[in-house]
Design an enzyme around this catalytic site. Structure first.
Site, PDB file in Angstrom:
ATOM      1  N   HIS A 153       0.845  -0.733   0.092  1.00 36.48           N
ATOM      2  CA  HIS A 153       0.127  -0.396   0.033  1.00 36.48           C
ATOM      3  C   HIS A 153       1.077   1.206   0.531  1.00 36.48           C
ATOM      4  O   HIS A 153       2.153   1.054   0.269  1.00 36.48           O
ATOM      5  CB  HIS A 153      -0.774  -0.104   1.408  1.00 36.48           C
ATOM      6  CG  HIS A 153      -1.881  -0.794   1.069  1.00 36.48           C
ATOM      7  ND1 HIS A 153      -3.223  -1.090   0.947  1.00 36.48           N
ATOM      8  CD2 HIS A 153      -2.037  -1.796   1.384  1.00 36.48           C
ATOM      9  CE1 HIS A 153      -3.802  -2.669   1.207  1.00 36.48           C
ATOM     10  NE2 HIS A 153      -2.967  -3.012   1.488  1.00 36.48           N
ATOM     11  N   HIS A 180       3.811 -16.341   0.435  1.00 35.47           N
ATOM     12  CA  HIS A 180       3.586 -15.840   1.363  1.00 35.47           C
ATOM     13  C   HIS A 180       3.956 -15.877   3.316  1.00 35.47           C
ATOM     14  O   HIS A 180       4.323 -15.751   4.101  1.00 35.47           O
ATOM     15  CB  HIS A 180       1.795 -15.285   1.532  1.00 35.47           C
ATOM     16  CG  HIS A 180       1.378 -14.623   0.557  1.00 35.47           C
ATOM     17  ND1 HIS A 180       1.895 -14.251  -0.649  1.00 35.47           N
ATOM     18  CD2 HIS A 180       1.054 -13.066   0.801  1.00 35.47           C
ATOM     19  CE1 HIS A 180       1.088 -13.174  -1.720  1.00 35.47           C
ATOM     20  NE2 HIS A 180       1.370 -12.622  -0.195  1.00 35.47           N
ATOM     21  N   GLY A 205       0.716  -9.139  -3.132  1.00 39.58           N
ATOM     22  CA  GLY A 205      -0.929  -9.602  -3.191  1.00 39.58           C
ATOM     23  C   GLY A 205       0.247 -10.391  -4.114  1.00 39.58           C
ATOM     24  O   GLY A 205       1.333 -11.824  -3.849  1.00 39.58           O
ATOM     25  N   ASP A 213      -5.438 -13.177  -2.328  1.00 35.47           N
ATOM     26  CA  ASP A 213      -4.774 -11.953  -2.412  1.00 35.47           C
ATOM     27  C   ASP A 213      -4.244 -11.797  -3.669  1.00 35.47           C
ATOM     28  O   ASP A 213      -3.158 -10.827  -4.216  1.00 35.47           O
ATOM     29  CB  ASP A 213      -4.105 -12.149  -1.776  1.00 35.47           C
ATOM     30  CG  ASP A 213      -3.449 -10.890  -1.316  1.00 35.47           C
ATOM     31  OD1 ASP A 213      -4.269  -9.939  -1.704  1.00 35.47           O
ATOM     32  OD2 ASP A 213      -2.026 -10.708  -0.612  1.00 35.47           O
TER      33      ASP A 213
END
Length: 377
Positions: free
Chosen positions: A134, A244, A303, A267
């Site tokens: 982000h 991840h 992601g 994701d």
């Protein structure tokens, strides 16, 4: 119109049985054992499971949901449906309030068409120290008033918001989210154990991609992971892509939370279904190498390129789940999170005929949505 699927290995919450099922007007009307009472479409012993439910997805096939571009969003939905995801949420990432409102308003039209089960605001109310992919320049302190404005922009289709509860206004924003009928999720957070407990007490019931973008599990500082895993009110999202989270930690979370509180998610971002190269995730530039998406600036994981069928297979092969349990974490538990477990998420009489036909190797051979074939076996 009536259709019977025969000679199948049907996976239900009770187990796996050789049998058949009948579909009429988009609904499952009969589920039987053994030979079908009348001729039908023989599946030759292939598995039938309920359609997968993905509660955290940013796009695919070149489409990125945070842009709000409807045609590209349709392409992404079509891709994920071919991989067995028959129900999904559209997840947004941090942007300006105007940008989030525009994207939510646009995607709400696709919700009304039945392409999405709702909209998830993953930002902007998250911690700078844990912002991941982000844009840190666009992060904001949680605001109940601002959230209400975003909910209004989504025209009744806002379904979840991720909040870093330790931030000023975080707990009040969680309470507001719950009051507005949204799911409140704790994630992208620097919360400690006690702050995570306070978030749960305020109404947070989802852990946004557990382990990722939060303090690590420590024996003296258990942090939010321990709080989220031990509370029976919380469903934990897990990105099971081999990137991840290490499989050992996935197994640990699954053993604690069990199939009833574990939801596999993708994701996924725009590169899903495509090759390596340059993409975007909201306002952030992303480069994909060997299927792994990372920010161009800083290198944070951005992601995934995962699809739910792959996550399902990994659940069975890497995490040792039984087929019924893998179905629960990929379908029924996320359906329950969305409040849709009476409609979807398992194979049962009266539920929507959202089905996936799988080969013996658990590869997708056919996908059905509301009784209509998306991909015919």
């Amino acid at each position: 119109m009536s259709l019977t699927l025969a000679d199948a290995r049907i996976v239900t919450p009770e187990g796996v049985h050789e049998g058949w099922l009948t579909i009429e007007d988009g609904r499952i009307t009969h589920v039987g054992h053994g030979s079908a009472p009348s001729p039908g479409l023989s599946l030759g012993g292939r598995h039938v499971v309920p359609g997968f439910v993905d509660i955290h997805n940013h796009g695919g096939a070149g489409g990125s949901f945070p842009t709000g571009e409807q045609d590209k969003a349709r392409d992404a939905v079509a891709l994920h449906r071919r991989h067995g995801t028959t129900t999904m949420m559209a997840s947004l990432v941090t942007d300006t309030l105007d940008g989030l409102s525009r994207a939510a308003s646009s995607l709400s039209e696709l919700c009304e068409e039945g392409l999405f089960a709702g909209i998830h605001f993953e930002g902007p109310y998250i911690a700078k120290a844990r912002c991941g992919a982000h844009n840190p320049a666009l992060l904001r302190e949680p605001s109940p008033q601002e959230l209400s404005g975003l909910v209004k922009a989504a025209r009744g289709h806002a379904r979840m918001v991720t909040v870093a509860a330790e931030l000023p206004g975080g707990l009040d924003t969680i309470r507001t989210a719950v009051g507005e009928g949204l799911l409140a999720a704790l994630g992208h957070s620097d919360a400690d154990y006690d702050q995570a407990i306070a978030a749960i007490e305020a109404g947070a019931t989802v852990a946004t991609h557990l382990y990722n973008a939060m303090p690590q599990l420590g024996h003296r500082a258990p942090g939010p992971i321990a709080a989220l895993l031990e509370d029976e009110r919380v469903t934990v999202e897990l990105v099971n892509d081999g990137v991840h989270v290490h499989p050992a930690m996935l197994r640990l979370a699954y053993e604690v939370a069990g199939p009833g509180r574990t939801a596999l998610i993708t994701d996924a971002m725009a590169a899903t279904g495509l090759g390596d190269g340059d993409y975007v995730l909201g306002p952030m530039r992303v480069h994909v190498t060997d299927g792994v998406a990372r920010l161009v600036e800083g290198g944070s994981i951005a992601g995934s390129t995962l699809t739910m069928d792959a996550a399902f297979r990994r659940g069975v092969r890497e995490l040792g789940m039984s087929l019924p349990d893998a179905v629960q974490v990929a379908s029924l538990t996320p359906a329950r999170v969305l409040g849709l477990a009476e409609e979807i998420g398992s194979i049962a009489v009266g539920k929507a005929a959202d089905l996936v036909v799988l080969s013996a190797e658990l590869e997708v051979d056919g996908v059905m949505k509301n009784g209509d074939w998306i991909t015919e076996p």
